[in-house]
Design a protein around this motif. Structure first.
Motif, PDB file in Angstrom:
ATOM      1  N   ASN A 507       0.862  -1.181   0.000  1.00  0.00           N
ATOM      2  CA  ASN A 507       0.000   0.000   0.000  1.00  0.00           C
ATOM      3  C   ASN A 507       0.899   1.232   0.000  1.00  0.00           C
ATOM      4  OD1 ASN A 507       0.682   0.686   2.755  1.00  0.00           O
ATOM      5  ND2 ASN A 507      -0.819  -0.851   3.446  1.00  0.00           N
ATOM      6  N   MET A 508       0.340   2.362  -0.345  1.00  0.00           N
ATOM      7  CA  MET A 508       1.167   3.558  -0.559  1.00  0.00           C
ATOM      8  C   MET A 508       1.786   4.070   0.743  1.00  0.00           C
ATOM      9  SD  MET A 508       1.431   3.890  -3.701  1.00  0.00           S
ATOM     10  CE  MET A 508       2.406   5.381  -3.648  1.00  0.00           C
ATOM     11  N   SER A 509       1.161   3.787   1.873  1.00  0.00           N
ATOM     12  CA  SER A 509       1.768   4.221   3.130  1.00  0.00           C
ATOM     13  C   SER A 509       3.068   3.457   3.377  1.00  0.00           C
ATOM     14  CB  SER A 509       0.793   4.021   4.289  1.00  0.00           C
ATOM     15  OG  SER A 509       0.469   2.646   4.457  1.00  0.00           O
ATOM     16  N   GLU A 510       3.126   2.199   2.980  1.00  0.00           N
ATOM     17  CA  GLU A 510       4.353   1.426   3.139  1.00  0.00           C
ATOM     18  C   GLU A 510       5.414   1.880   2.133  1.00  0.00           C
ATOM     19  OE1 GLU A 510       6.743  -1.889   4.707  1.00  0.00           O
ATOM     20  OE2 GLU A 510       5.368  -0.337   5.398  1.00  0.00           O
ATOM     21  N   VAL A 511       4.975   2.241   0.927  1.00  0.00           N
ATOM     22  CA  VAL A 511       5.913   2.800  -0.054  1.00  0.00           C
ATOM     23  C   VAL A 511       6.539   4.077   0.502  1.00  0.00           C
ATOM     24  CG1 VAL A 511       6.122   3.814  -2.365  1.00  0.00           C
ATOM     25  CG2 VAL A 511       4.697   1.787  -2.018  1.00  0.00           C
ATOM     26  N   ASP A 512       5.712   4.941   1.071  1.00  0.00           N
ATOM     27  CA  ASP A 512       6.219   6.188   1.647  1.00  0.00           C
ATOM     28  C   ASP A 512       7.178   5.924   2.799  1.00  0.00           C
ATOM     29  OD1 ASP A 512       4.666   7.517  -0.159  1.00  0.00           O
ATOM     30  OD2 ASP A 512       3.099   8.080   1.261  1.00  0.00           O
ATOM     31  N   ARG A 513       6.868   4.912   3.599  1.00  0.00           N
ATOM     32  CA  ARG A 513       7.737   4.594   4.744  1.00  0.00           C
ATOM     33  C   ARG A 513       9.118   4.162   4.271  1.00  0.00           C
ATOM     34  NH1 ARG A 513       9.845   0.569   7.629  1.00  0.00           N
ATOM     35  NH2 ARG A 513       9.145  -0.997   6.128  1.00  0.00           N
ATOM     36  N   ILE A 514       9.150   3.289   3.278  1.00  0.00           N
ATOM     37  CA  ILE A 514      10.431   2.799   2.770  1.00  0.00           C
ATOM     38  C   ILE A 514      11.212   3.927   2.106  1.00  0.00           C
ATOM     39  CG2 ILE A 514      11.490   1.238   1.075  1.00  0.00           C
ATOM     40  CD1 ILE A 514       9.151  -0.696   1.630  1.00  0.00           C
ATOM     41  N   PHE A 515      10.524   4.741   1.311  1.00  0.00           N
ATOM     42  CA  PHE A 515      11.192   5.881   0.671  1.00  0.00           C
ATOM     43  C   PHE A 515      11.754   6.826   1.726  1.00  0.00           C
ATOM     44  CE2 PHE A 515      11.144  10.191  -1.103  1.00  0.00           C
ATOM     45  CZ  PHE A 515      11.916  10.001  -2.246  1.00  0.00           C
ATOM     46  N   GLY A 516      10.989   7.051   2.785  1.00  0.00           N
ATOM     47  CA  GLY A 516      11.442   7.950   3.841  1.00  0.00           C
ATOM     48  C   GLY A 516      12.690   7.445   4.538  1.00  0.00           C
ATOM     49  N   LEU A 517      12.776   6.132   4.749  1.00  0.00           N
ATOM     50  CA  LEU A 517      13.968   5.588   5.401  1.00  0.00           C
ATOM     51  C   LEU A 517      15.213   5.789   4.542  1.00  0.00           C
ATOM     52  CD1 LEU A 517      12.524   2.306   6.942  1.00  0.00           C
ATOM     53  CD2 LEU A 517      13.409   4.278   8.177  1.00  0.00           C
ATOM     54  N   PHE A 518      15.059   5.685   3.233  1.00  0.00           N
ATOM     55  CA  PHE A 518      16.188   5.930   2.344  1.00  0.00           C
ATOM     56  C   PHE A 518      16.577   7.408   2.325  1.00  0.00           C
ATOM     57  CE2 PHE A 518      15.135   1.888   0.025  1.00  0.00           C
ATOM     58  CZ  PHE A 518      16.393   1.301   0.149  1.00  0.00           C
ATOM     59  N   THR A 519      15.597   8.295   2.300  1.00  0.00           N
ATOM     60  CA  THR A 519      15.879   9.710   2.059  1.00  0.00           C
ATOM     61  C   THR A 519      16.087  10.533   3.326  1.00  0.00           C
ATOM     62  OG1 THR A 519      13.489  10.141   1.925  1.00  0.00           O
ATOM     63  CG2 THR A 519      14.659   9.733  -0.137  1.00  0.00           C
ATOM     64  N   LEU A 520      15.651  10.028   4.463  1.00  0.00           N
ATOM     65  CA  LEU A 520      15.864  10.764   5.710  1.00  0.00           C
ATOM     66  C   LEU A 520      17.208  10.434   6.346  1.00  0.00           C
ATOM     67  CD1 LEU A 520      12.318  10.525   7.336  1.00  0.00           C
ATOM     68  CD2 LEU A 520      13.283  12.403   6.017  1.00  0.00           C
ATOM     69  N   TRP A 521      17.907   9.438   5.794  1.00  0.00           N
ATOM     70  CA  TRP A 521      19.242   9.069   6.270  1.00  0.00           C
ATOM     71  C   TRP A 521      19.241   8.748   7.765  1.00  0.00           C
ATOM     72  CZ3 TRP A 521      19.008  10.847   1.515  1.00  0.00           C
ATOM     73  CH2 TRP A 521      19.975  10.461   0.603  1.00  0.00           C
ATOM     74  N   ASN A 522      18.176   8.056   8.196  1.00  0.00           N
ATOM     75  CA  ASN A 522      18.088   7.686   9.601  1.00  0.00           C
ATOM     76  C   ASN A 522      18.630   6.293   9.883  1.00  0.00           C
ATOM     77  OD1 ASN A 522      16.988  10.068  10.553  1.00  0.00           O
ATOM     78  ND2 ASN A 522      14.879   9.438  10.147  1.00  0.00           N
ATOM     79  N   MET A 523      18.914   5.522   8.822  1.00  0.00           N
ATOM     80  CA  MET A 523      19.453   4.185   9.040  1.00  0.00           C
ATOM     81  C   MET A 523      20.894   4.287   9.538  1.00  0.00           C
ATOM     82  SD  MET A 523      17.986   1.881   5.885  1.00  0.00           S
ATOM     83  CE  MET A 523      18.495   2.976   4.565  1.00  0.00           C
ATOM     84  N   ASP A 524      21.274   3.332  10.344  1.00  0.00           N
ATOM     85  CA  ASP A 524      22.632   3.302  10.865  1.00  0.00           C
ATOM     86  C   ASP A 524      23.641   3.160   9.726  1.00  0.00           C
ATOM     87  OD1 ASP A 524      21.748   3.524  13.455  1.00  0.00           O
ATOM     88  OD2 ASP A 524      21.741   1.361  13.811  1.00  0.00           O
ATOM     89  N   ILE A 525      24.818   3.759   9.905  1.00  0.00           N
ATOM     90  CA  ILE A 525      25.909   3.602   8.951  1.00  0.00           C
ATOM     91  C   ILE A 525      26.798   2.448   9.424  1.00  0.00           C
ATOM     92  CG2 ILE A 525      27.912   4.690   7.889  1.00  0.00           C
ATOM     93  CD1 ILE A 525      25.318   5.885   6.944  1.00  0.00           C
ATOM     94  N   SER A 526      27.010   1.484   8.548  1.00  0.00           N
ATOM     95  CA  SER A 526      27.831   0.329   8.892  1.00  0.00           C
ATOM     96  C   SER A 526      29.301   0.647   8.693  1.00  0.00           C
ATOM     97  CB  SER A 526      27.435  -0.860   8.011  1.00  0.00           C
ATOM     98  OG  SER A 526      28.434  -1.836   7.972  1.00  0.00           O
ATOM     99  N   ASP A 527      30.160   0.112   9.572  1.00  0.00           N
ATOM    100  CA  ASP A 527      31.596   0.310   9.408  1.00  0.00           C
ATOM    101  C   ASP A 527      32.080  -0.248   8.081  1.00  0.00           C
ATOM    102  OD1 ASP A 527      31.758   1.548  11.828  1.00  0.00           O
ATOM    103  OD2 ASP A 527      32.725  -0.098  12.890  1.00  0.00           O
TER     104      ASP A 527
END
Length: 699
Positions: A507-527
Motif C-alpha cells: 500500500n502507498m503508506s508502506e511505499v512512503d515509509r520505505i522511501f522515507g527511510l532511504f531519504t531521511l538518512w536515519n538508518m545506521d551507517i555500517s563500518d
C-alpha cells in the motif's frame, strides 16, 4: 431520562456540526504566504520538461499535496502550515536555484539530487537555521561554496558531490558542529584544506576525492575525535608528506590518498585498531614498508606505483580478512613470504589477489602452491627466470576490479507471472513462485571498506533489510557493479510481505515509509559498508498511478484532522450552552413524541437516506483497508469509500465500545437527516447490521 437522551442527541448534533465545519475549514488551511511565494519563485527559476512539478500551480502547497512538498502537521502557533521538506529526487529538472529558497525558514531537508540544475548555490540557504540535510549532488552546479553554509547549526549531511563547484572550502565550515558527512567529491574545489576543520566534533566522513586541492595535508586532522573515512584521492598536494600524526586516528576505518603527489615514507598505522582499507597508490612515496602489523580487519592494501624499497613485511601474513594486496611497480627486493596466502583458509566466496609485479623480488620463501581462490601476479621480477614459477609470471588478464554480477538465482527459473506485467516472481519468498509487484531501487555504497563484495552479500542483505524493517526475503539484489571511486552500485528489488495470495503489492503508506527511510538518512551507517546514497526510486505501474491519484507527499487528511482537534474541543464546549437553550424550547415536543413513537429498522423511510448492507460497506472500503482511513477518534474511525454507483462517501464506523442501542442509533440517523447547514456534510445513508453501526456522508 428522556431529557438526558435528548440533550445527548443535541450535543452530538452540535459537536458533529462543529467538527464538520472545522474539518471543512481545515481543507482551507493555508501555507505561510511567504513560503507559497518562495515555492512559486523556485518553480519559475526551474525548467520542468516532463511536468513533474506542474501541480505547483494548483491549490495550496500543503493541503493540495504539491509534488515533493512535505509540510508540518501543526500550525506552529501562527495559524499557518509550514514547508518542512522538499524531495525532488531525479525529476529531470534544469534551470537554476532561486534565492527564495532562503525564505523556507522551517525547512529541514532540501533534496534536489540527480537533476540537471546549473548556476550557483544560493547563499540564502545559509539562513535556514533548521536545515539538517542539504542534498544537491548529481547536478551541474558551479561557483564557490557559499560561506553562509557554515552557519547552519543543525546541518548533519552536506552532499554537493558530482557537480562543477569551484573555489576553496570556506573556513566557516569549521562551525558546523552537528555535521557528520562532508560529501564534496567529484568537483573542481581548489586551495588548501582549512586546518580549522579539525575542530569538527561530529564529522565521520570526509570525502573530497577528485578535486583540485593543493597545499599540505593538515596534520591537525588527527585530533578529529570521530573521523571514520578520510578520502582525498586524485588531488595534488605538491610533494606533501603524510603526517605521522595520522597514526593517532583511533576511529579511522579508511584512509584513501591515491594519486595525490605525496612524498616521504608510509606512516606506521599499526596503532589504528579497526582500519579496513588503505590506498596510498600512485604517489611518490619512498623508504621501506613499516614492519609492525596492521589491523586484523584489513581487507585492502594498495601501495602500488610508488618508489618503495626494502622487503615485504611478514606481518602481511597475519591479516585474516585480506582480499587484495597490491605493491606492484615499486623497487622491493628479497623474498616473498608465501605465508601471505598459505596462512589463509578461504571460504567458497572469498578471494585473495596479490599483485607484486615489476619489483626486484628474487624468490618465494616457503610453499609455493596457492589455493584456487588465490591469484598471485609476479611478472617483471627477477624470480620469473625460474621456470618453475612461470605460472605466476604470466601477464595479467582482464581479471580486474570491475567485477559485477547479475543475480540469476531463482526458485522459479521458468515461472512467468500472470498479468499485470508489473508482477514478478519473488525469489526468496517463503511460498515458491509468489508473484508480486516489487519496488525498484537504485542504490550505491559511496566508500565501501572492501574490494570484493561477494563475501559480504549476505551480511549486506541482513544489514539493509534490518535498517528498512523488512523481512530478509523481501530484499533482493538484482545486480551490482563497481564504478569509478571505487563505489559500488546496486539495483535492488523490494517485494511485499507474503500474507496470502491476494497480498501482491505494497500500500502507498508502506511505499512512503520505505522511501522515507532511504531519504531521511536515519538508518545506521555500517563500518564495513560505509556511507550510501539513493540513486533512484521510480514508481512504476500501479504504484505510479496510485501516487498520481494520491500524492505521497504533503499533508494527509489525517494530519489535517490532527491540526484542528485542539480547536474542536473548544468549539464544542462553547456551543454546549447554545445547544441547551435550543433544546429547552423543544423538550415538551419530544416528551409528546416519546409516548407515541417507537422506531424500528424496518419502519424508517427517510427521503434521500439509504439503508446499506454491511457487505456493501466492505466492498466500498476494500474491507476497511488502512489505506482508506481518513480520520478517527474515540467513537471509531472514518473511511473513504466508493459505492457501487461511483459515489465517494465518508463512512464513520463506530468501534465496539461506543455502539448505541438500535433505537438510539436510528434516532440519531433521523435527526441528522433533518439537519441542513452550509458547513455540514449531508447524510446519505447508514448501515445497522451484523453488530455494526455505520453512517455515510458525502465526501
Amino acid at each position: 431520562m428522556y431529557l438526558s437522551r435528548v440533550c445527548g442527541y443535541g450535543l452530538f448534533v452540535v459537536a458533529w456540526l462543529c467538527c464538520s465545519s472545522l474539518l471543512i475549514d481545515a481543507q482551507n488551511l493555508l501555507t505561510n504566504p511567504e513560503e507559497v511565494k518562495a515555492l512559486q519563485a523556485i518553480k519559475s527559476s526551474l525548467m520542468d520538461p516532463y511536468n513533474n512539478i506542474s501541480n505547483w500551480d494548483q491549490g495550496d502547497p500543503c493541503t493540495s499535496n504539491w509534488t515533493g512538498v512535505v509540510c508540518s502537521n501543526k500550525t506552529l502557533g501562527d495559524g499557518y502550515l509550514h514547508v518542512q521538506q522538499l524531495h525532488l529526487l531525479r525529476m529531470n529538472l534544469s534551470g537554476s536555484f532561486s534565492s527564495a529558497l532562503g525564505q523556507l525558514s522551517n525547512l529541514t531537508i532540501l533534496d534536489f539530487m540527480w537533476n540537471n540544475i546549473s548556476g550557483i548555490i544560493p547563499k540564502e540557504i545559509g539562513s535556514i537555521s533548521s536545515l539538517e540535510l542539504l542534498l544537491l549532488n548529481g547536478n551541474q552546479l558551479t561557483g564557490p561554496l557559499p560561506e553562509e553554509l557554515g552557519y547552519l547549526p543543525n546541518l548533519k549531511i552536506l552532499q554537493v558531490d558530482e557537480n562543477q563547484i569551484s573555489g576553496s572550502i570556506p573556513k566557516s565550515f569549521a562551525n558546523l558542529n552537528a555535521t557528520k558527512h562532508f560529501h564534496m567529491n567529484n568537483n573542481s574545489i581548489s586551495g588548501q584544506i582549512p586546518s580549522e576543520l579539525s575542530r569538527l566534533p561530529s564529522l565521520l566522513h570526509f570525502l573530497l576525492d577528485n578535486n583540485n586541492l593543493s597545499g599540505n595535508l593538515p596534520p591537525e586532522f588527527s585530533t578529529m575525535p570521530n573521523l571514520r573515512i578520510l578520502q582525498l584521492d586524485n588531488n595534488n598536494f605538491n610533494g606533501s608528506t603524510i603526517p605521522s600524526s595520522y597514526s593517532n586516528m583511533s576511529k579511522l576505518l579508511k584512509l584513501s590518498l591515491r594519486n595525490c603527489s605525496l612524498q616521504g615514507p608510509v606512516p606506521n598505522l599499526s596503532q589504528i585498531p579497526n582500519l579496513y582499507y588503505l590506498d596510498l597508490s600512485l604517489n611518490q612515496l619512498n623508504g621501506t614498508l613499516p614492519s609492525d602489523g596492521l589491523s586484523g580487519n584489513m581487507t585492502t592494501i594498495l601501495l602500488s606505483n610508488n618508489s618503495l624499497t626494502g622487503t615485504i613485511p611478514t606481518s602481511f601474513s597475519d591479516l585474516p580478512r585480506l582480499q587484495k594486496l597490491s605493491i606492484a611497480n615499486n623497487s622491493l627486493s628479497g623474498s616473498i613470504p608465501s605465508s601471505i596466502w598459505q596462512n589463509r583458509t578461504l571460504k567458497a566466496m572469498e578471494k585473495l589477489t596479490v599483485e607484486l609485479q615489476n619489483n626486484g623480488l628474487s624468490n618465494i620463501s616457503g610453499p609455493i602452491n596457492p589455493s584456487p581462490n588465490v591469484t598471485v601476479w609476479l611478472q617483471g621480477n627477477p624470480l620469473c627466470s625460474n621456470s618453475s614459477l612461470l605460472q605466476f609470471c604470466r601477464f595479467e588478464s582482464d581479471e580486474n576490479n570491475s567485477q559485477s554480477s547479475t543475480n540469476t538465482t531463482s526458485v522459479c527459473p521458468t515461472q512467468e507471472c500472470p498479468p499485470p506485467f508489473e508482477y514478478l516472481s519473488s525469489p526468496a519468498s517463503p511460498v515458491a513462485c509468489f508473484c508480486a509487484a516489487p519496488l525498484f531501487v537504485g542504490y550505491r555504497l559511496k566508500s565501501p571498506e572492501f574490494s570484493d563484495f561477494r563475501p559480504y552479500i549476505n551480511a549486506f542483505e541482513e544489514f539493509l533489510s534490518s535498517g528498512l524493517d523488512l523481512f530478509l526475503y523481501q530484499l533482493y539484489i538484482d545486480s551490482f557493479f563497481w564504478e569509478v571511486g571505487p563505489r559500488l552500485g546496486m539495483n535492488l528489488k523490494i517485494f511485499p510481505v507474503y500474507a496470502n495470495s491476494s497480498t501482491t503489492k505494497f500500500n502507498m503508506s508502506e511505499v512512503d515509509r520505505i522511501f522515507g527511510l532511504f531519504t531521511l538518512w536515519n538508518m545506521d551507517i555500517s563500518d564495513i559498508f560505509g556511507p550510501y546514497e539513493l540513486i533512484s526510486f521510480p514508481l512504476q505501474g500501479f504504484y505510479r498511478d496510485e501516487n498520481t491519484n494520491s500524492p505521497s507527499f504533503g499533508l494527509s487528511k489525517g494530519a489535517l484532522v490532527g491540526i484542528v482537534l485542539g480547536t474542536i474541543a473548544g468549539a464544542v464546549a462553547l456551543s454546549t450552552v447554545v445547544t441547551l437553550l435550543i433544546l429547552r424550547a423543544h423538550i415538551r415536543k419530544y416528551h409528546a413524541i416519546s409516548g407515541k413513537h417507537r422506531f424500528s429498522k424496518a419502519s424508517i423511510k427517510i427521503d434521500g437516506v439509504k439503508d446499506f448492507t454491511f457487505e456493501e460497506m466492505v466492498v466500498a472500503t476494500n474491507n476497511f483497508d488502512n489505506s482508506t482511513q481518513v480520520g478517527g477518534g474515540g467513537y471509531g474511525k472514518v473511511y473513504k469509500g466508493i459505492l457501487a454507483d461511483g459515489t465517494v462517501v465518508a463512512i464513520k464506523r463506530a468501534q465496539q465500545g461506543s455502539l448505541q442501542g438500535e433505537t438510539e442509533f436510528l434516532t440519531e440517523i433521523e435527526l441528522l437527516s433533518r439537519l441542513h447547514h452550509r458547513n455540514l456534510v449531508s447524510l446519505t445513508g447508514y448501515c445497522d447490521e451484523e453488530g455494526e453501526q455505520l453512517s455515510l456522508k458525502n465526501h
